[in-house]
Write an enzyme that holds these catalytic residues in place. Structure first.
Site, short mmCIF file in Angstrom:
data_model
loop_
_atom_site.label_atom_id
_atom_site.label_comp_id
_atom_site.label_asym_id
_atom_site.label_seq_id
_atom_site.Cartn_x
_atom_site.Cartn_y
_atom_site.Cartn_z
CE LYS A 106 -4.05 -2.17 0.62
NZ LYS A 106 -3.63 -3.58 0.54
C1 LIG Z 1 -4.17 -4.68 -0.09
C2 LIG Z 1 -3.37 -5.93 -0.15
C3 LIG Z 1 -3.59 -6.89 -1.14
C4 LIG Z 1 -4.70 -6.77 -2.17
O1 LIG Z 1 -4.46 -5.77 -3.11
P1 LIG Z 1 -5.68 -5.19 -4.02
O2 LIG Z 1 -5.08 -4.08 -4.79
O3 LIG Z 1 -6.72 -4.72 -3.05
O4 LIG Z 1 -6.15 -6.31 -4.87
C5 LIG Z 1 -2.77 -8.01 -1.16
N1 LIG Z 1 -1.80 -8.18 -0.23
C6 LIG Z 1 -1.55 -7.28 0.74
C7 LIG Z 1 -0.48 -7.54 1.74
C8 LIG Z 1 -2.33 -6.11 0.82
O5 LIG Z 1 -2.09 -5.23 1.81
#
Ligand SMILES: *Cc1c(COP(=O)(O)O)cnc(C)c1O
Length: 485
Positions: A106
């Site tokens: 993120k």
């Molecule tokens: C948010 C997240 C995901 C999923 O990503 P999206 O863009 O929502 O599909 C996968 N792994 C981790 C560790 C995340 O924080």
């Protein structure tokens, strides 16, 4: 570059306005009117590449503005081990997107998005402060707090389910500091938090009170174009690294495997492919909450099913918001049909997907036990530790290769540091962790892997925690009003 609403319910807007609005007021997500062609540029640094690609989409930001925003966001001190390194692990490549301040992918978007947002507010002549509300199941909350901390013109409030995040995630959020941040635990689950935050956004009376206090709501969630567009960059950068290391041939097509929740990360890969990145298949990897696997393979999106809590909590999701942007493409950008599909989802819980060009995608899922096996095998064979989310992707890739015989090289998108989930990782390796405190679990992982505990976590035990503020589900509005004084 103009941005269209996927539901044709808003006039086309420029990038700054699309980022400031977050989504079209009547529902509907902003998508670029076209996908500019771009060829991989292995000679460019991450920052240079980001400037090039963002300039194609954000053409109402000046070159000097983008230069400053990009260099502040992807600073070396924020990404001490490199911004998005690719590692060769056996025959596969790992795109490590978790070297930022919160150890989850993120950060790749939330380090830059606040700067894009405040610049957008300036461009659109907004004089109010932005009040960002975030509902989180763990990773987004901390990444948003770090991204918005002390950014002038913004305040950020995060709401998380009291017993729905790990101890590390809770401590990460409660040690953020910053003069413009607030963190609240809500008695309920993630869906309760999300619903309560949506109610606040829709509350006209509250909106008026905010206006009087010089504030305006905004959102940092993953449907905002300002979070999606920075994610296109790392796919081109990863391909450049593969070329530079001569791990692939020029123009060689690769498979990209993405552990998926809200469908943002994999959609950015899809957009990169549309721009010209040589991609053979996009593998959409899900855990037991496998709505997307069925959607892609059986062409029906059906959320009417049980919700499972898994070892990969950031992927525990039944309605993947960004999927709407893909459906819009599958309907040849027909906003009316896209709107009908999503009102069907809201009303009846399902809709049919047109039997068209899903060909780029393949869906697969792996439950906790299967993912744990992939984690253990990868560690045994290559001494490389996966986090539980990335382990889902590794398992899905392996099963896909066995099932299809597809021999394209795989780039696995690694979305979190394994140190963020010590309990699940150690259990997958067959260790009994029931008696170990989290600090001791981290030390054990460090001893096993020979890697130091990331500095982002070592201080956590010592730093002072902000007092825990616990809300009942009905108390979020009051909490916001108190903040206004
Ligand atoms: C948010 C997240 C995901 C999923 O990503 P999206 O863009 O929502 O599909 C996968 N792994 C981790 C560790 C995340 O924080």
């Amino acid at each position: 570059m103009k941005y269209l609403s996927t539901r044709s319910n808003h006039q086309p807007v420029g990038a700054a306005e699309a980022i400031l609005l977050g989504m079209a007021p009547g529902g509907g997500l902003f998508v670029p009117e076209s996908f500019p062609a771009f060829a991989p540029r292995p000679e460019l640094s991450y920052q240079e590449l980001a400037r090039e690609i963002l300039a194609l989409y954000l053409d109402d930001y000046s070159a000097a503005e983008l230069e400053q925003i990009v260099s502040q966001s992807y600073r070396a001190d924020n990404f001490p081990a490199g911004v998005a390194p690719v590692r060769k692990v056996g025959e596969r490549f790992m795109l490590e997107l978790w070297h930022g301040p919160t150890l989850a992918f993120k950060d790749m978007a939330l380090q830059i998005m606040p700067r894009l947002l405040t610049a957008a507010a300036r461009k659109c002549g907004l004089r109010r402060e932005l009040l960002i509300l975030v509902a989180t199941s763990g990773d987004t909350g901390k990444a948003a707090l770090e991204g918005f901390k002390d950014v002038p013109g913004t305040r950020v409030l995060v709401f998380y389910p009291k017993d729905g995040v790990s101890a590390i995630q809770e401590r990460q959020m409660l040690t953020t500091g910053g003069g413009n941040t607030g963190v609240f635990a809500v008695k309920g689950n993630f869906d309760d938090c999300q619903r309560a935050v949506k109610e606040l956004f829709a509350d006209e009376e509250l909106k008026q009170s905010l206006y009087k206090a010089g504030l305006q709501f905004s959102s940092a969630n993953s449907i905002n174009w300002g979070r999606l567009v920075p994610q296109i960059v790392y796919y081109f950068h990863a391909y450049g690294q593969l070329l530079r290391n001569q791990w692939i041939e020029p123009e060689e097509k690769i498979n990209v495997v993405v552990p998926t929740g809200n469908f943002g990360n994999i959609l950015a890969a899809c957009y990169a492919a549309r721009m010209g990145l040589p991609v053979n298949k996009l593998l959409c990897a899900s855990n037991s909450n496998n709505v997307l696997t069925d959607a892609i393979n059986e062409l029906t999106y059906d959320r009417r099913r049980p919700f499972y809590r898994t070892d990969s909590p950031s992927m525990d999701i039944l309605v993947s918001s960004n999927f709407e942007r893909l459906i819009f493409e599958l309907y040849d950008r027909d906003g009316g049909r896209t709107a009908a599909a999503f009102s069907g989802l809201e009303k009846d819980g399902w809709f049919k997907i047109p039997p068209a060009v899903l060909g780029l995608f393949s869906g697969g899922c792996a439950g906790d036990a299967r993912a744990a096996r992939a984690l253990a095998e990868t560690f045994r064979t290559h001494a490389y530790l996966l986090d539980p989310h990335t382990a889902v992707a590794a398992a899905v890739e392996e099963d896909y290769r066995e099932r299809t015989g597809d021999a394209h090289r795989a780039l696995i998108v690694s979305t979190a540091s394994p140190f963020k989930f010590p309990g699940a990782v150690l259990s997958a390796l067959g260790e009994d962790v029931s008696a170990l405190r989290e600090e001791d679990q981290l030390a054990r992982m460090s001893a096993l892997s020979g890697l130091p505990v990331p500095p982002q976590l070592t201080g956590l035990g010592k730093e002072a925690l902000s007092p825990l503020k616990v809300l009942e589900k009905g108390q979020l509005r009051q909490a916001v009003l108190e903040l206004l004084g």
